[in-house]
Design a protein around this motif. Structure first.
Motif, PDB file in Angstrom:
ATOM      1  N   GLU A   1      -4.007  -0.715  -7.702  1.00  0.00           N
ATOM      2  CA  GLU A   1      -4.040   0.011  -8.979  1.00  0.00           C
ATOM      3  C   GLU A   1      -4.248   1.498  -8.734  1.00  0.00           C
ATOM      4  O   GLU A   1      -3.622   2.347  -9.401  1.00  0.00           O
ATOM      5  CB  GLU A   1      -5.158  -0.550  -9.863  1.00  0.00           C
ATOM      6  N   ALA A   2      -5.113   1.817  -7.772  1.00  0.00           N
ATOM      7  CA  ALA A   2      -5.360   3.225  -7.446  1.00  0.00           C
ATOM      8  C   ALA A   2      -4.108   3.879  -6.867  1.00  0.00           C
ATOM      9  O   ALA A   2      -3.809   5.055  -7.174  1.00  0.00           O
ATOM     10  CB  ALA A   2      -6.526   3.330  -6.456  1.00  0.00           C
TER      11      ALA A   2
ATOM     12  N   ASN B   1      -1.564   4.544  -9.540  1.00  0.00           N
ATOM     13  CA  ASN B   1      -2.000   5.679 -10.380  1.00  0.00           C
ATOM     14  C   ASN B   1      -1.518   7.018  -9.831  1.00  0.00           C
ATOM     15  O   ASN B   1      -1.451   8.007 -10.565  1.00  0.00           O
ATOM     16  CB  ASN B   1      -3.524   5.671 -10.486  1.00  0.00           C
ATOM     17  N   THR B   2      -1.179   7.047  -8.522  1.00  0.00           N
ATOM     18  CA  THR B   2      -0.733   8.307  -7.902  1.00  0.00           C
ATOM     19  C   THR B   2       0.782   8.516  -8.032  1.00  0.00           C
ATOM     20  O   THR B   2       1.286   9.580  -7.676  1.00  0.00           O
ATOM     21  CB  THR B   2      -1.105   8.319  -6.408  1.00  0.00           C
TER      22      THR B   2
ATOM     23  N   THR C   1      -1.515   4.709 -16.920  1.00  0.00           N
ATOM     24  CA  THR C   1      -2.417   4.643 -15.774  1.00  0.00           C
ATOM     25  C   THR C   1      -1.956   3.543 -14.807  1.00  0.00           C
ATOM     26  O   THR C   1      -1.174   2.665 -15.174  1.00  0.00           O
ATOM     27  CB  THR C   1      -3.865   4.349 -16.216  1.00  0.00           C
ATOM     28  N   GLY C   2      -2.486   3.600 -13.578  1.00  0.00           N
ATOM     29  CA  GLY C   2      -2.166   2.574 -12.596  1.00  0.00           C
ATOM     30  C   GLY C   2      -2.634   1.203 -13.033  1.00  0.00           C
ATOM     31  O   GLY C   2      -1.961   0.191 -12.782  1.00  0.00           O
ATOM     32  N   VAL C   3      -3.791   1.147 -13.709  1.00  0.00           N
ATOM     33  CA  VAL C   3      -4.324  -0.127 -14.201  1.00  0.00           C
ATOM     34  C   VAL C   3      -3.388  -0.718 -15.245  1.00  0.00           C
ATOM     35  O   VAL C   3      -3.086  -1.929 -15.223  1.00  0.00           O
ATOM     36  CB  VAL C   3      -5.746   0.058 -14.777  1.00  0.00           C
ATOM     37  N   GLN C   4      -2.898   0.123 -16.165  1.00  0.00           N
ATOM     38  CA  GLN C   4      -2.000  -0.354 -17.218  1.00  0.00           C
ATOM     39  C   GLN C   4      -0.679  -0.855 -16.638  1.00  0.00           C
ATOM     40  O   GLN C   4      -0.146  -1.890 -17.071  1.00  0.00           O
ATOM     41  CB  GLN C   4      -1.740   0.769 -18.221  1.00  0.00           C
TER      42      GLN C   4
END
Length: 540
Positions: free
Chosen positions: A424-425, A428-429, A436-439
């Motif tokens: 996820e992190a 996000n990049t 977001t990476g989580v979404q």
């Protein structure tokens, strides 16, 4: 008066657990707050994990729920994690909890059919190698669709029942009088030799059956609790999970069955014991008498159980509902059509799974500590420092070694959740994803969305990068699943079915100790673990 009362408190604390074990748990509870305020929560958290693994490794001395639960409660009180985190973890894995509550209870009502199957194998087949292979394969097939603990319980019940019948017959006791199955004082020398051989024969079959549950359990979404945990995190349905795991699970299954034949053929690791002929004759007579006693009512129940078994397999294969809900449908159908209408008839079905369900929520508390204190970040980063196939092999080995000494559900829960947070992190990049990476990870692992459609909604460059990442994450999830399922056959600590067998009433009467179980599992551990590692490296 005070001393007597204190002694009573001490005796009640953790019940019949050894005094050294009680003192160890008390020492942990005293040391943890000191560590939090002296060396900080990060080191205290790692010490807590070591203490919790200790409670899992010592499961034969004390079931881990009370002792591990005390450590988990203390962790929450000390602020190493929070009640909200524990609740969030339990809520995120609610499907697993439903599986344990309803599916295991549902299979309880199919025990007659399963017992009938294994009894037929034991009494009708004369070749020891074929019996062993059938026990192993039947354990594998049934555990792929049912619950491994229930399948193991059925095999234990069959063996215990036959041992009880023969032991009483050979010692001149009736089925109604009190009798100690561990005592052989009433046996003549020849019968004692036959009994020792029969014990060895049963030990062989129990181990083949228990290993079979591991061989089948790794293959499907419902085979083991951690499979559903991993499947839920990845958004895999039953067939998708089976196909993803297949490059590793099928070679391991083939090698496991081949190992079964080999150890019986070569008579190594105490395998190869035959059933004495007169014992077989007596057991066959007993089985025939049991079948006659069953009558038409019993036969009707067996037919219903077989038909609902087919419904269960079809419902799982086509994902007609959540796994736990399918389990609930099995309970409804079996109780309705087989006449279980009193509350006291239903209660025992839930006894087997609820202690482990409670322990699973305790796992989530420890996982909460790992998340909140970022304990596994250095470990995950080190393993992720490898590249390509070496990274997959490193994941397999790391999960395998930990699962040998700890509980494989706990290890899988930690690794899949920490790895997902890492990806996820990274997501996000990626520039231009518009969220977001989580979404994005939530969408890519949503079982109700088509992953290709999610990627198609992203800009071309972002879609390519995200697609490569999620594809690699799929492979790591397979490595976690196979790593926690396959090498964990080395000890009863990692495999719940092995621990269940070791703590059963059957283990002492067939002289199945912890050490003997480890030795008998060794050929399977070596061949299956190496095959799993090779398949992970070359086929994923």
């Amino acid at each position: 008066m005070t001393q007597t009362l204190m002694q009573a408190f001490g005796k009640n604390f953790l019940g019949n657990a050894p005094n050294w074990y009680k003192l160890a748990i008390l020492a942990f509870l005293v040391i943890n707050p000191i560590l939090v305020f002296t060396v900080g929560p990060f080191i205290a958290g790692w010490v807590l994990i070591g203490e919790f693994i200790f409670t899992l490794a010592m499961a034969l001395k004390c079931y881990p729920l009370p002792s591990g639960g005390l450590l988990a409660m203390e962790a929450v009180i000390l602020g190493l994690t929070h009640p909200e985190t524990v609740y969030h973890e339990a809520l995120a894995n609610f499907e697993v909890i439903l599986l344990l509550i309803f599916m295991v209870a549902g299979i309880y009502f199919m025990k007659d059919f399963l017992q009938f199957t294994f009894t037929r194998i034991l009494t009708k087949v004369r070749s020891k190698i074929i019996i062993s292979l059938l026990f192993c394969f039947a354990g594998a097939f049934l555990s792929a669709f049912l619950d491994a603990l229930t399948v193991t319980a059925v095999i234990i019940a069959v063996a215990y029942g036959f041992y009880n019948v023969y032991h009483r017959f050979a010692s001149g006791k009736t089925m109604t009088c009190e009798h100690d199955l561990c005592m052989d004082n009433d046996f003549k020398d020849q019968k004692r030799e036959e009994l020792i051989q029969f014990r060895t024969f049963l030990r062989n079959l129990m181990m083949h059956g228990a290993v079979g549950t591991a061989l089948g359990g790794v293959c499907t979404l419902v085979g083991e609790p951690q499979n559903l945990l991993i499947g839920a995190e990845m958004g895999w349905h039953f067939m998708e999970f089976f196909i993803m795991i297949l490059p590793v699970s099928m070679p391991v299954l083939a090698v496991g069955l081949l190992t079964c034949v080999t150890v019986e053929k070569l008579k190594i690791f105490s395998y190869g014991a035959e059933m004495p002929g007169n014992i077989r004759s007596h057991l066959l007579e007993t089985a025939i008498a049991m079948e006659e006693k069953r009558g038409m009512t019993g036969k009707a129940k067996l037919i219903v159980q077989a038909l609902i078994g087919v419904w269960l397999i079809m419902a799982l294969a086509f994902h007609l509902a959540a796994v736990g809900v399918i389990g609930l449908s099995v309970i409804v159908l079996l109780t309705a059509f087989n006449g279980f209408i009193d509350e006291h008839q239903l209660g025992p079905a839930f006894e087997e799974a609820l202690p482990f369900t409670a322990l699973l929520v305790v796992f989530f508390a420890i996982v909460g500590v790992i998340h909140d204190q970022h304990l596994f970040a250095p470990v995950i980063n080190y393993v992720l420092g490898f590249e390509g196939q070496s990274q997959l092999a490193a994941y397999y080995l790391a999960n395998g070694v930990l699962s040998m000494i700890s509980d494989n559900v706990f290890v899988a829960t930690v690794y899949i959740s920490e790895t997902k947070m890492h990806f996820e992190a990274i997501l996000n990049t990626i520039p231009g994803i518009g969220m977001t990476g989580v979404q994005l990870m939530d969408k890519l692992t949503d079982p109700n969305l088509v992953r290709a459609d999610v990627l198609a909604s992203l800009p071309q460059a972002a879609a390519t990068q995200a697609g490569e990442l999620i594809h690699h994450f799929d492979k790591l999830a397979v490595s976690i699943n196979t790593g926690t399922n396959i090498p964990s056959v080395a000890t009863p600590n990692g495999q719940a079915a092995f621990l269940f067998l070791l703590t059963s009433a059957l283990a002492p009467i067939i002289r199945l100790s912890y050490g003997r179980m480890v030795i008998m599992a060794l050929p399977y551990t070596i061949t299956m673990s190496i095959t799993g590692l090779a398949a992970t490296y070359y086929f994923l």
